[in-house]
Design a protein around this motif. Sequence first.
Motif, mmCIF file in Angstrom:
data_model
loop_
_atom_site.group_PDB
_atom_site.id
_atom_site.type_symbol
_atom_site.label_atom_id
_atom_site.label_comp_id
_atom_site.label_asym_id
_atom_site.label_seq_id
_atom_site.Cartn_x
_atom_site.Cartn_y
_atom_site.Cartn_z
ATOM 1 N N GLN A 98 0.832 -1.200 0.000
ATOM 2 C CA GLN A 98 0.000 0.000 0.000
ATOM 3 C C GLN A 98 0.871 1.256 0.000
ATOM 4 O OE1 GLN A 98 -2.536 -0.617 3.405
ATOM 5 N NE2 GLN A 98 -4.187 -1.454 2.151
ATOM 6 N N LEU A 99 1.905 1.257 0.829
ATOM 7 C CA LEU A 99 2.791 2.416 0.895
ATOM 8 C C LEU A 99 3.558 2.590 -0.412
ATOM 9 C CD1 LEU A 99 4.108 1.887 4.523
ATOM 10 C CD2 LEU A 99 2.526 3.664 3.764
ATOM 11 N N PHE A 100 3.973 1.488 -1.008
ATOM 12 C CA PHE A 100 4.632 1.571 -2.314
ATOM 13 C C PHE A 100 3.684 2.180 -3.339
ATOM 14 C CE2 PHE A 100 5.284 -0.130 -6.569
ATOM 15 C CZ PHE A 100 6.612 0.178 -6.796
ATOM 16 N N HIS A 121 11.916 2.405 -8.391
ATOM 17 C CA HIS A 121 13.138 2.457 -7.580
ATOM 18 C C HIS A 121 13.042 3.544 -6.524
ATOM 19 C CE1 HIS A 121 17.311 3.708 -6.667
ATOM 20 N NE2 HIS A 121 17.552 2.416 -6.726
ATOM 21 N N ASP A 122 12.618 4.747 -6.938
ATOM 22 C CA ASP A 122 12.499 5.849 -5.983
ATOM 23 C C ASP A 122 11.400 5.584 -4.969
ATOM 24 O OD1 ASP A 122 14.531 7.121 -7.312
ATOM 25 O OD2 ASP A 122 13.223 8.537 -8.379
ATOM 26 N N ALA A 123 10.315 4.931 -5.408
ATOM 27 C CA ALA A 123 9.221 4.615 -4.486
ATOM 28 C C ALA A 123 9.687 3.632 -3.415
ATOM 29 C CB ALA A 123 8.037 4.047 -5.256
ATOM 30 N N GLU A 124 10.442 2.622 -3.821
ATOM 31 C CA GLU A 124 10.974 1.659 -2.851
ATOM 32 C C GLU A 124 11.889 2.351 -1.848
ATOM 33 O OE1 GLU A 124 12.793 -1.140 -5.418
ATOM 34 O OE2 GLU A 124 10.915 -2.182 -5.906
ATOM 35 N N ASP A 176 12.933 4.354 3.570
ATOM 36 C CA ASP A 176 13.290 5.470 4.440
ATOM 37 C C ASP A 176 12.255 5.627 5.547
ATOM 38 O OD1 ASP A 176 14.294 7.778 5.570
ATOM 39 O OD2 ASP A 176 14.256 8.968 3.739
ATOM 40 N N ALA A 177 10.975 5.499 5.184
ATOM 41 C CA ALA A 177 9.919 5.602 6.192
ATOM 42 C C ALA A 177 9.994 4.456 7.198
ATOM 43 C CB ALA A 177 8.553 5.617 5.509
ATOM 44 N N MET A 201 2.575 6.150 8.661
ATOM 45 C CA MET A 201 3.573 5.816 7.655
ATOM 46 C C MET A 201 3.252 6.475 6.318
ATOM 47 S SD MET A 201 6.106 3.860 8.697
ATOM 48 C CE MET A 201 6.626 2.949 7.257
ATOM 49 N N MET A 202 1.959 6.538 5.978
ATOM 50 C CA MET A 202 1.589 7.169 4.716
ATOM 51 C C MET A 202 1.949 8.650 4.728
ATOM 52 S SD MET A 202 -2.090 7.222 2.737
ATOM 53 C CE MET A 202 -2.093 5.454 2.530
ATOM 54 N N THR A 203 1.752 9.298 5.865
ATOM 55 C CA THR A 203 2.123 10.707 5.973
ATOM 56 C C THR A 203 3.627 10.881 5.804
ATOM 57 O OG1 THR A 203 0.245 11.202 7.422
ATOM 58 C CG2 THR A 203 2.115 12.710 7.505
ATOM 59 N N VAL A 204 4.401 10.020 6.448
ATOM 60 C CA VAL A 204 5.864 10.109 6.341
ATOM 61 C C VAL A 204 6.318 9.844 4.908
ATOM 62 C CG1 VAL A 204 8.047 9.073 7.082
ATOM 63 C CG2 VAL A 204 6.236 9.505 8.758
ATOM 64 N N VAL A 205 5.776 8.800 4.279
ATOM 65 C CA VAL A 205 6.130 8.498 2.890
ATOM 66 C C VAL A 205 5.784 9.680 1.984
ATOM 67 C CG1 VAL A 205 5.504 7.058 0.899
ATOM 68 C CG2 VAL A 205 6.016 5.989 3.093
ATOM 69 N N SER A 206 4.629 10.275 2.211
ATOM 70 C CA SER A 206 4.200 11.399 1.375
ATOM 71 C C SER A 206 5.141 12.587 1.527
ATOM 72 C CB SER A 206 2.769 11.811 1.738
ATOM 73 O OG SER A 206 1.867 10.741 1.520
#
Length: 301
Positions: A12-14, A25-28, A33-34, A56-61
Amino acid sequence: MNLVPESSDYKQLFGVAYRMLGSAHDAEDAVQDAVVRWQALGDGERASIREPLAWMMTVVSRICLDQLGSARARRESYVGIWLPEPVPGTIGPATVSGRPPDPADAVTLDESVSVALMRAMESLTPGERVALILHDVFGMPFAEIGDVVGRTPDACRQLASTARRHLRSAPRFQPEDEQRRQVVAAFTAACATGDIDALTTVLAPEVVSRADGGGMPGIARVPVVGVERVARYLLGIVGLSEARGLTLGARFASVNNRTGVVISFDDQVAAVLDLAVADGRVHEIAIIMNPDKLGAWAEPV
């Protein structure tokens, strides 16, 4: 939280990060990092977070928002046409705290990973892209989006509205269904057999072909437009490859959640194609040939 790559939370985060960055690659990297930031929290800090996936979604964003500025600079110096990195299989959906996106909003989950729409989203500012994806695709309230982009809820609402206006000028294409699969099959058969009449029949008059070769020689660095020019361009590539003694192979595969085509020469993957279809014809052709974007396609999926 179970955050190994095979888990649903990780996927989901990916899916969030890929829709924002257009690069697997950048998404992974963003998700990893999150994960590191989550693991760095103390036990008490983690226990105080009521919705870990939303956190986690907030951090990934936020990570993606930071990356989008530098990514735009890299793409401006990219040799030739830049297209998103294609992902095999299904790019998982996600919701924030179980809240589904509003079906009346502009962008659907599957549409948001189509190569055509992701390419169109390159015209948006980083804030517009993040606000649009988080709200329209994943149903995040504007108050929470404000925590990501550092704006007020009203400002985030305006960012998403501006993004929608920009995207209205971009054509909208048919979702995956049986008719679309038939069009993809007819297109592939015509290319494989060199049947220019059959190919021109399946192409829309204003069809556009874009190829991302990452600077490879012999790859068109500007769009090819028009049914006759596109047909001859595609069949010319096939004919040149065969003249060089290469054996052409084509197989159907799931490309960004819908049927696409993987092209190989002598069993080596050479390109991944995503077709934008409307009214029973191909309107846009995305050909990803940059070897750096084809690593995930080495084995059949």
